[in-house]
Scaffold this motif. Structure first.
Motif, PDB file in Angstrom:
ATOM      1  N   ASP A   1       0.835  -1.204   0.000  1.00  0.00           N
ATOM      2  CA  ASP A   1       0.000   0.000   0.000  1.00  0.00           C
ATOM      3  C   ASP A   1       0.873   1.259   0.000  1.00  0.00           C
TER       4      ASP A   1
ATOM      5  N   GLN B   1       3.968   1.498  -1.086  1.00  0.00           N
ATOM      6  CA  GLN B   1       4.615   1.608  -2.387  1.00  0.00           C
ATOM      7  C   GLN B   1       3.635   2.121  -3.445  1.00  0.00           C
ATOM      8  N   LYS B   2       2.420   1.651  -3.339  1.00  0.00           N
ATOM      9  CA  LYS B   2       1.396   2.080  -4.284  1.00  0.00           C
ATOM     10  C   LYS B   2       1.133   3.586  -4.122  1.00  0.00           C
ATOM     11  N   GLN B   3       1.038   4.035  -2.889  1.00  0.00           N
ATOM     12  CA  GLN B   3       0.807   5.459  -2.650  1.00  0.00           C
ATOM     13  C   GLN B   3       1.998   6.280  -3.122  1.00  0.00           C
TER      14      GLN B   3
ATOM     15  N   LEU C   1       4.039   5.418  -5.518  1.00  0.00           N
ATOM     16  CA  LEU C   1       4.001   5.447  -6.978  1.00  0.00           C
ATOM     17  C   LEU C   1       2.919   6.407  -7.495  1.00  0.00           C
ATOM     18  N   GLN C   2       1.854   6.540  -6.740  1.00  0.00           N
ATOM     19  CA  GLN C   2       0.776   7.414  -7.162  1.00  0.00           C
ATOM     20  C   GLN C   2       1.005   8.865  -6.711  1.00  0.00           C
ATOM     21  N   GLY C   3       2.052   9.092  -5.937  1.00  0.00           N
ATOM     22  CA  GLY C   3       2.340  10.432  -5.428  1.00  0.00           C
ATOM     23  C   GLY C   3       2.957  11.312  -6.512  1.00  0.00           C
ATOM     24  N   GLU C   4       3.154  12.567  -6.198  1.00  0.00           N
ATOM     25  CA  GLU C   4       3.649  13.548  -7.147  1.00  0.00           C
ATOM     26  C   GLU C   4       5.093  13.313  -7.523  1.00  0.00           C
TER      27      GLU C   4
ATOM     28  N   THR D   1       5.085  11.271 -10.577  1.00  0.00           N
ATOM     29  CA  THR D   1       4.184  11.673 -11.640  1.00  0.00           C
ATOM     30  C   THR D   1       5.012  12.327 -12.733  1.00  0.00           C
TER      31      THR D   1
ATOM     32  N   ASP E   1       4.823  14.334 -16.206  1.00  0.00           N
ATOM     33  CA  ASP E   1       3.930  15.072 -17.094  1.00  0.00           C
ATOM     34  C   ASP E   1       4.621  15.170 -18.432  1.00  0.00           C
TER      35      ASP E   1
END
Length: 171
Positions: A136, A138-140, A142-145, A148, A150
């Motif tokens: 969880d 690691q998932k957060q 990876l989903q964090g800024e 990210t 662009d």
């Protein structure tokens, strides 16, 4: 009892009107022979009686010895039987004690393995929860800024780098 020799040595006085000597001698000889035969037979029978009495005495003593031996053998057999029964009871009791010890050891081992199994299951559940929490996190992450990307920013940066390179070339 007269012996045959006494009969043979017996003499009679004779008188004028007495028995005929030849007939008396013949009769005496006949009585002597018969008496000798009876006397020998009597001696033989007495010998046989003595021999048989000795044998009866021997067999009587043998019977007593056999009776004593039989009584002793019965007593010994009974003692052996009692000792064997006592030993069998002792062996049986020892076997029961050993069986109880083995059963008790097996139960202790079962409880130990049961406790160990529960601890391993608890460790597994803990590991699973930790691993799930790590996933969880690691998932957060990876989903964090921070992770990210662009594409537009990347294209703009690429453009900037190109422009800078072109600008250096002009100078």
């Amino acid at each position: 009892m007269l012996t045959p020799i006494e009969i043979q040595n017996t003499t009679f006085k004779t008188s004028a009107s007495g028995y005929q000597r030849a007939q008396v001698e013949q009769f005496r000889n006949q009585v002597l022979e018969d008496y000798e035969a009876l006397y020998r037979q009597n001696v033989e029978l007495n010998d046989k009686i003595a021999t048989l009495a000795d044998r009866v005495q021997y067999y009587s003593s043998m019977e007593k010895s056999l009776h004593k031996a039989l009584v002793l053998a019965e007593k010994s057999a009974e003692e052996t039987k009692r000792a064997a029964e006592k030993q069998a009871a002792s062996i049986e009791q020892e076997a029961r004690i050993q069986a109880q010890i083995i059963l008790s050891d097996a139960r202790r081992e079962l409880y130990r393995l049961h406790d160990q199994t529960i601890k391993l299951m608890q460790q597994y559940e803990s590991y699973k929860a930790q691993f799930s929490a790590l996933m969880d996190a690691q998932k957060q992450l990876l989903q964090g800024e921070a992770f990210t990307l662009d594409v537009k920013e990347f294209e703009a940066y690429s453009e900037y780098l190109k422009n800078m390179e072109n600008g250096k070339q002009k100078q």
